[in-house]
Scaffold this motif. Structure first.
Motif, PDB file in Angstrom:
ATOM      1  N   SER A 117      39.282  39.464  43.515  1.00 10.80           N
ATOM      2  CA  SER A 117      38.459  40.123  43.563  1.00 10.80           C
ATOM      3  C   SER A 117      39.312  41.051  43.770  1.00 10.80           C
ATOM      4  O   SER A 117      41.309  40.705  44.448  1.00 10.80           O
ATOM      5  CB  SER A 117      37.919  40.188  45.110  1.00 10.80           C
ATOM      6  N   THR A 153      32.296  34.370  37.552  1.00  5.83           N
ATOM      7  CA  THR A 153      31.705  35.033  36.696  1.00  5.83           C
ATOM      8  C   THR A 153      31.692  34.241  35.477  1.00  5.83           C
ATOM      9  O   THR A 153      32.853  33.109  35.274  1.00  5.83           O
ATOM     10  CB  THR A 153      32.601  36.454  36.664  1.00  5.83           C
ATOM     11  N   LEU A 174      35.910  34.652  40.447  1.00  7.23           N
ATOM     12  CA  LEU A 174      35.947  36.253  40.112  1.00  7.23           C
ATOM     13  C   LEU A 174      37.559  36.490  41.106  1.00  7.23           C
ATOM     14  O   LEU A 174      37.027  36.349  42.819  1.00  7.23           O
ATOM     15  CB  LEU A 174      35.373  37.187  39.786  1.00  7.23           C
ATOM     16  N   LYS A 189      27.530  37.551  37.073  1.00 12.01           N
ATOM     17  CA  LYS A 189      28.067  36.980  38.158  1.00 12.01           C
ATOM     18  C   LYS A 189      27.224  36.853  39.420  1.00 12.01           C
ATOM     19  O   LYS A 189      25.823  36.305  40.023  1.00 12.01           O
ATOM     20  CB  LYS A 189      28.607  38.608  39.456  1.00 12.01           C
ATOM     21  N   PRO A 211      31.781  38.901  31.103  1.00 12.36           N
ATOM     22  CA  PRO A 211      31.667  39.169  32.520  1.00 12.36           C
ATOM     23  C   PRO A 211      30.519  40.157  33.954  1.00 12.36           C
ATOM     24  O   PRO A 211      30.568  40.335  34.647  1.00 12.36           O
ATOM     25  CB  PRO A 211      33.162  39.874  32.880  1.00 12.36           C
ATOM     26  N   SER A 268      33.771  34.004  31.382  1.00  8.35           N
ATOM     27  CA  SER A 268      34.826  34.800  30.634  1.00  8.35           C
ATOM     28  C   SER A 268      34.362  35.425  29.754  1.00  8.35           C
ATOM     29  O   SER A 268      35.730  36.375  29.355  1.00  8.35           O
ATOM     30  CB  SER A 268      35.714  33.473  30.751  1.00  8.35           C
TER      31      SER A 268
END
Length: 275
Positions: free
Chosen positions: A76, A49, A74, A57, A54, A51
């Motif tokens: 999770s 992703t 990213l 993806k 966001p 910064s």
């Protein structure tokens, strides 16, 4: 012979049934392993992703299609249950995006607003200097803006044919002062209407000849903010020749955007600098 064949058929059927039973027992275990492997693959799949954005993806590294920044992994959440519409950012991403948070409460929050503006003259302290006599400006003693003048200071000299004529009437009335005092007083009042002082009137009577140029004195103290005439101009009685402002108090006029009006209230502390 028939008995042997019959036994063979029975044996084949038994073998088939045993095979079906074994296959049925093995199948659920195989599906479970397949699902487990699929889940493991999904857990191992890395999402990338941006910064700054966001919502971007990707399944592989690359650049953000919006700002061109390099995508970052990213992280999770393992056990957290997030809103599907929520945006999750790593601490590093939050620092890069300069994200600041604060706990919700009942206290008043501080809001700092940076505004542009101008310093202007207080309209209540702005005055217009006019000439009390008509004529031609012979000499301007204050000839540039920004100069400070005091009340009573001579600003200019004006030659007025009408004023010269009135002085001549005064000198003629002086000759019959004893017999016609009212005529003499009337001639003096004409000069007083032009704001000619008693000392100036006495000077005319003493020297027995008219004064050709009379001074224009400042009615106010302050700084000249605008010049409305030039040397050699003909002016009328009451015509403005200067704008004079008292700059001891000034206004600072800020331009506030509509979106910031909710943060501006009477009595707020304001700090400003002058460039």
């Amino acid at each position: 012979m028939k008995k042997i064949l019959k036994n063979k058929y029975v044996l084949v059927v038994v073998v088939l049934l045993v095979g079906v039973l074994i296959g049925w027992l093995i199948k659920p275990s195989g599906e479970s392993n397949s699902d487990k492997n699929g889940t493991n693959n999904e857990e191992k799949e890395q999402i990338w992703t941006c910064s700054m954005h966001p919502q971007i993806k990707r399944n592989e590294p690359g650049d953000c299609p919006i700002c061109g920044m390099e995508l970052i992994p990213l992280e999770s959440a393992k056990n957290d249950i997030l809103d599907p519409n929520a945006i999750q950012m790593s601490p590093t991403a939050m620092k890069i995006a300069n994200v600041q948070t604060r706990k919700v409460g009942d206290d008043l929050s501080d809001k700092f607003i940076r505004l542009n503006g101008k310093i202007q003259v207080d309209e209540r302290l702005r005055n217009t200097q006019s000439s009390h006599i008509p004529g031609r400006i012979e000499k301007l003693l204050v000839n540039f803006t920004g100069e400070y003048v005091k009340k009573g200071q001579i600003l200019a000299y004006v030659y007025s044919p009408e004023l010269v004529s009135t002085q001549e009437e005064l000198l003629e009335a002086q000759k019959v002062k004893e017999s016609q005092p009212q005529l003499f007083e009337s001639a003096k009042n004409k000069l007083r209407n032009w704001k000619i002082s008693e000392n100036q009137i006495d000077k005319v009577l003493d020297q027995k000849k008219p004064v050709e140029s009379f001074p224009i004195r400042a009615d106010f103290s302050g700084y000249v903010t605008k010049m409305l005439t030039a040397q050699g101009d003909y002016i009328k009685q009451g015509q403005s020749i200067y704008e004079i402002a008292d700059l001891s108090n000034v206004w600072v006029m800020f331009d506030v955007y509509e979106s910031d009006l909710q943060w501006v209230n009477e009595g707020d502390f304001v700090e400003y600098t002058v460039d």
